[in-house]
Design a protein around this motif. Structure first.
Motif, PDB file in Angstrom:
ATOM      1  N   MET A 118       0.825  -1.206   0.000  1.00  0.00           N
ATOM      2  CA  MET A 118       0.000   0.000   0.000  1.00  0.00           C
ATOM      3  C   MET A 118       0.858   1.253   0.000  1.00  0.00           C
ATOM      4  O   MET A 118       1.986   1.233   0.474  1.00  0.00           O
ATOM      5  N   TYR A 119       0.285   2.307  -0.495  1.00  0.00           N
ATOM      6  CA  TYR A 119       0.856   3.640  -0.328  1.00  0.00           C
ATOM      7  C   TYR A 119       0.034   4.283   0.780  1.00  0.00           C
ATOM      8  O   TYR A 119      -1.155   4.553   0.614  1.00  0.00           O
ATOM      9  N   LEU A 120       0.668   4.523   1.915  1.00  0.00           N
ATOM     10  CA  LEU A 120      -0.034   4.917   3.124  1.00  0.00           C
ATOM     11  C   LEU A 120       0.466   6.252   3.652  1.00  0.00           C
ATOM     12  O   LEU A 120       1.675   6.453   3.790  1.00  0.00           O
ATOM     13  N   ILE A 121      -0.477   7.147   3.959  1.00  0.00           N
ATOM     14  CA  ILE A 121      -0.138   8.422   4.588  1.00  0.00           C
ATOM     15  C   ILE A 121      -0.536   8.342   6.061  1.00  0.00           C
ATOM     16  O   ILE A 121      -1.696   8.059   6.380  1.00  0.00           O
ATOM     17  N   VAL A 122       0.422   8.577   6.931  1.00  0.00           N
ATOM     18  CA  VAL A 122       0.171   8.582   8.369  1.00  0.00           C
ATOM     19  C   VAL A 122       0.339  10.009   8.877  1.00  0.00           C
ATOM     20  O   VAL A 122       1.404  10.608   8.702  1.00  0.00           O
ATOM     21  N   VAL A 123      -0.703  10.546   9.478  1.00  0.00           N
ATOM     22  CA  VAL A 123      -0.647  11.903  10.015  1.00  0.00           C
ATOM     23  C   VAL A 123      -0.390  11.814  11.513  1.00  0.00           C
ATOM     24  O   VAL A 123      -1.211  11.292  12.268  1.00  0.00           O
ATOM     25  N   GLY A 124       0.751  12.310  11.928  1.00  0.00           N
ATOM     26  CA  GLY A 124       1.127  12.284  13.335  1.00  0.00           C
ATOM     27  C   GLY A 124       2.160  11.217  13.617  1.00  0.00           C
ATOM     28  O   GLY A 124       1.993  10.057  13.235  1.00  0.00           O
ATOM     29  N   ALA A 125       3.251  11.604  14.283  1.00  0.00           N
ATOM     30  CA  ALA A 125       4.304  10.654  14.654  1.00  0.00           C
ATOM     31  C   ALA A 125       4.493  10.657  16.164  1.00  0.00           C
ATOM     32  O   ALA A 125       5.608  10.714  16.671  1.00  0.00           O
ATOM     33  N   GLY A 126       3.361  10.613  16.875  1.00  0.00           N
ATOM     34  CA  GLY A 126       3.389  10.591  18.330  1.00  0.00           C
ATOM     35  C   GLY A 126       3.275   9.179  18.864  1.00  0.00           C
ATOM     36  O   GLY A 126       3.729   8.219  18.242  1.00  0.00           O
ATOM     37  N   ASP A 127       2.636   9.042  20.023  1.00  0.00           N
ATOM     38  CA  ASP A 127       2.550   7.747  20.691  1.00  0.00           C
ATOM     39  C   ASP A 127       1.768   6.719  19.877  1.00  0.00           C
ATOM     40  O   ASP A 127       2.016   5.517  19.989  1.00  0.00           O
ATOM     41  N   ILE A 128       0.801   7.176  19.088  1.00  0.00           N
ATOM     42  CA  ILE A 128       0.003   6.259  18.273  1.00  0.00           C
ATOM     43  C   ILE A 128       0.609   6.096  16.883  1.00  0.00           C
ATOM     44  O   ILE A 128       0.743   4.992  16.366  1.00  0.00           O
ATOM     45  N   GLY A 129       0.982   7.213  16.285  1.00  0.00           N
ATOM     46  CA  GLY A 129       1.494   7.175  14.924  1.00  0.00           C
ATOM     47  C   GLY A 129       2.810   6.434  14.786  1.00  0.00           C
ATOM     48  O   GLY A 129       3.032   5.735  13.786  1.00  0.00           O
ATOM     49  N   THR A 130       3.700   6.576  15.768  1.00  0.00           N
ATOM     50  CA  THR A 130       5.031   5.975  15.656  1.00  0.00           C
ATOM     51  C   THR A 130       4.983   4.461  15.544  1.00  0.00           C
ATOM     52  O   THR A 130       5.582   3.896  14.619  1.00  0.00           O
ATOM     53  N   PRO A 131       4.300   3.738  16.447  1.00  0.00           N
ATOM     54  CA  PRO A 131       4.238   2.282  16.253  1.00  0.00           C
ATOM     55  C   PRO A 131       3.505   1.881  14.982  1.00  0.00           C
ATOM     56  O   PRO A 131       3.800   0.838  14.393  1.00  0.00           O
ATOM     57  N   LEU A 132       2.556   2.706  14.545  1.00  0.00           N
ATOM     58  CA  LEU A 132       1.862   2.436  13.286  1.00  0.00           C
ATOM     59  C   LEU A 132       2.837   2.519  12.117  1.00  0.00           C
ATOM     60  O   LEU A 132       2.834   1.656  11.221  1.00  0.00           O
ATOM     61  N   VAL A 133       3.674   3.540  12.109  1.00  0.00           N
ATOM     62  CA  VAL A 133       4.681   3.689  11.049  1.00  0.00           C
ATOM     63  C   VAL A 133       5.641   2.503  11.068  1.00  0.00           C
ATOM     64  O   VAL A 133       6.008   1.960  10.018  1.00  0.00           O
ATOM     65  N   GLU A 134       6.012   2.076  12.265  1.00  0.00           N
ATOM     66  CA  GLU A 134       6.923   0.936  12.390  1.00  0.00           C
ATOM     67  C   GLU A 134       6.309  -0.326  11.780  1.00  0.00           C
ATOM     68  O   GLU A 134       6.957  -1.059  11.030  1.00  0.00           O
ATOM     69  N   LEU A 135       5.036  -0.581  12.087  1.00  0.00           N
ATOM     70  CA  LEU A 135       4.354  -1.745  11.537  1.00  0.00           C
ATOM     71  C   LEU A 135       4.221  -1.655  10.012  1.00  0.00           C
ATOM     72  O   LEU A 135       4.448  -2.633   9.296  1.00  0.00           O
ATOM     73  N   ALA A 136       3.833  -0.471   9.542  1.00  0.00           N
ATOM     74  CA  ALA A 136       3.583  -0.293   8.112  1.00  0.00           C
ATOM     75  C   ALA A 136       4.859  -0.424   7.291  1.00  0.00           C
ATOM     76  O   ALA A 136       4.858  -1.044   6.220  1.00  0.00           O
ATOM     77  N   THR A 137       5.934   0.158   7.778  1.00  0.00           N
ATOM     78  CA  THR A 137       7.195   0.070   7.031  1.00  0.00           C
ATOM     79  C   THR A 137       7.760  -1.347   7.090  1.00  0.00           C
ATOM     80  O   THR A 137       8.285  -1.851   6.100  1.00  0.00           O
ATOM     81  N   ALA A 138       7.618  -1.994   8.244  1.00  0.00           N
ATOM     82  CA  ALA A 138       8.098  -3.375   8.374  1.00  0.00           C
ATOM     83  C   ALA A 138       7.320  -4.305   7.453  1.00  0.00           C
ATOM     84  O   ALA A 138       7.839  -5.333   7.004  1.00  0.00           O
ATOM     85  N   GLY A 139       6.073  -3.938   7.157  1.00  0.00           N
ATOM     86  CA  GLY A 139       5.254  -4.747   6.269  1.00  0.00           C
ATOM     87  C   GLY A 139       5.510  -4.490   4.794  1.00  0.00           C
ATOM     88  O   GLY A 139       4.810  -5.032   3.935  1.00  0.00           O
ATOM     89  N   GLY A 140       6.490  -3.649   4.492  1.00  0.00           N
ATOM     90  CA  GLY A 140       6.870  -3.409   3.108  1.00  0.00           C
ATOM     91  C   GLY A 140       6.020  -2.374   2.391  1.00  0.00           C
ATOM     92  O   GLY A 140       6.075  -2.274   1.166  1.00  0.00           O
ATOM     93  N   ASN A 141       5.238  -1.618   3.136  1.00  0.00           N
ATOM     94  CA  ASN A 141       4.405  -0.587   2.515  1.00  0.00           C
ATOM     95  C   ASN A 141       5.205   0.693   2.277  1.00  0.00           C
ATOM     96  O   ASN A 141       6.192   0.960   2.960  1.00  0.00           O
ATOM     97  N   GLU A 142       4.753   1.463   1.309  1.00  0.00           N
ATOM     98  CA  GLU A 142       5.356   2.774   1.067  1.00  0.00           C
ATOM     99  C   GLU A 142       4.627   3.772   1.952  1.00  0.00           C
ATOM    100  O   GLU A 142       3.418   3.969   1.814  1.00  0.00           O
ATOM    101  N   VAL A 143       5.347   4.388   2.881  1.00  0.00           N
ATOM    102  CA  VAL A 143       4.725   5.214   3.916  1.00  0.00           C
ATOM    103  C   VAL A 143       5.232   6.645   3.837  1.00  0.00           C
ATOM    104  O   VAL A 143       6.432   6.879   3.674  1.00  0.00           O
ATOM    105  N   VAL A 144       4.302   7.568   3.960  1.00  0.00           N
ATOM    106  CA  VAL A 144       4.639   8.988   4.086  1.00  0.00           C
ATOM    107  C   VAL A 144       4.061   9.467   5.416  1.00  0.00           C
ATOM    108  O   VAL A 144       2.881   9.249   5.703  1.00  0.00           O
TER     109      VAL A 144
END
Length: 227
Positions: free
Chosen positions: A1-27
């Motif tokens: 997926m091409y995924l946009i995550v808004v916010g890199a705080g307590d919720i966004g950070t682990p989400l970004v970690e999961l999404a990038t580890a899953g091979g998704n393209e993340v912004v």
């Protein structure tokens, strides 16, 4: 997926970690400079240090080719604005965290998928862990129904009975359904049938239309839940 995550705080950070580890393209879009810099160092993704409530920022993040956007800021008003802009930019799947339950209806009205404040969910899990220790995991469905996992005690009324026998003994009400059985922690889960025998130590996935109330969990040998 091409995924946009808004916010890199307590919720966004682990989400970004999961999404990038899953091979998704993340912004990631994060308006706080320190958080944005930290995210850019830690994860293999594009990080934009800007305000996501601006349409131009979302366009810079590649909204025109995004498969989904998840807004995780700590302000419901900001999340609502981001979601509205995301819809205007035709992002197919828009999801947001909701911190104040009173605002849930607003997100529903604009057609946004939501997740309740994770801190509240964590608190509920912690409370359940001490008040209902027999429940391994659970998920609410609607107002009362729940799907939960529970281990069969050695002295459980249902132990060593087939599902047909348990039904004949009226141990499983019409609103209780055993969905899956894990035995000895090995192999694939067992799909229960009428002649499937429930054994002590089995980990059951159970659906209950009235929730994991004591009248239901007692059947699996956990009378302490009635306290």
């Amino acid at each position: 997926m091409y995924l946009i995550v808004v916010g890199a705080g307590d919720i966004g950070t682990p989400l970004v970690e999961l999404a990038t580890a899953g091979g998704n393209e993340v912004v990631v879009i994060e308006r706080d400079e320190e958080r944005a810099e930290r995210a850019s160092r830690q994860y293999d993704c594009l990080v934009i240090n800007d305000d996501a409530t601006s349409k131009e920022t979302l366009q810079d993040a590649g909204a025109d080719r995004a498969d989904a956007l998840i807004s995780t800021t700590d302000q419901d008003a900001a999340n609502i604005m981001v979601c509205l802009l995301a819809q205007e930019l035709s992002i197919p799947n828009v999801v947001s965290v909701v911190h104040n339950p009173e605002h849930m209806s607003v997100f529903e009205q604009i057609g946004v998928n939501t997740m309740q404040n994770p801190q509240s969910l964590i608190a509920e899990y912690l409370y359940r862990a001490v008040s209902r220790p027999s429940i391994v995991d659970f998920m609410h469905i609607g107002e009362e129904a729940e799907v939960f996992e529970i281990t069969v005690g050695s002295d459980a009324p249902i132990a060593n009975m087939t599902l047909r026998e348990a039904d004949e003994a009226d141990l499983l009400g019409g609103q209780t359904l055993i969905v899956a059985i894990e035995r000895n922690g090995e192999g694939e889960p067992i799909t229960p049938r009428g002649n499937t025998r429930i054994e002590p130590g089995d980990l059951l996935t159970v659906y209950s239309g009235i929730g994991a109330v004591p009248d239901v969990t007692d059947v699996f040998g956990h009378a302490e839940d009635a306290d």
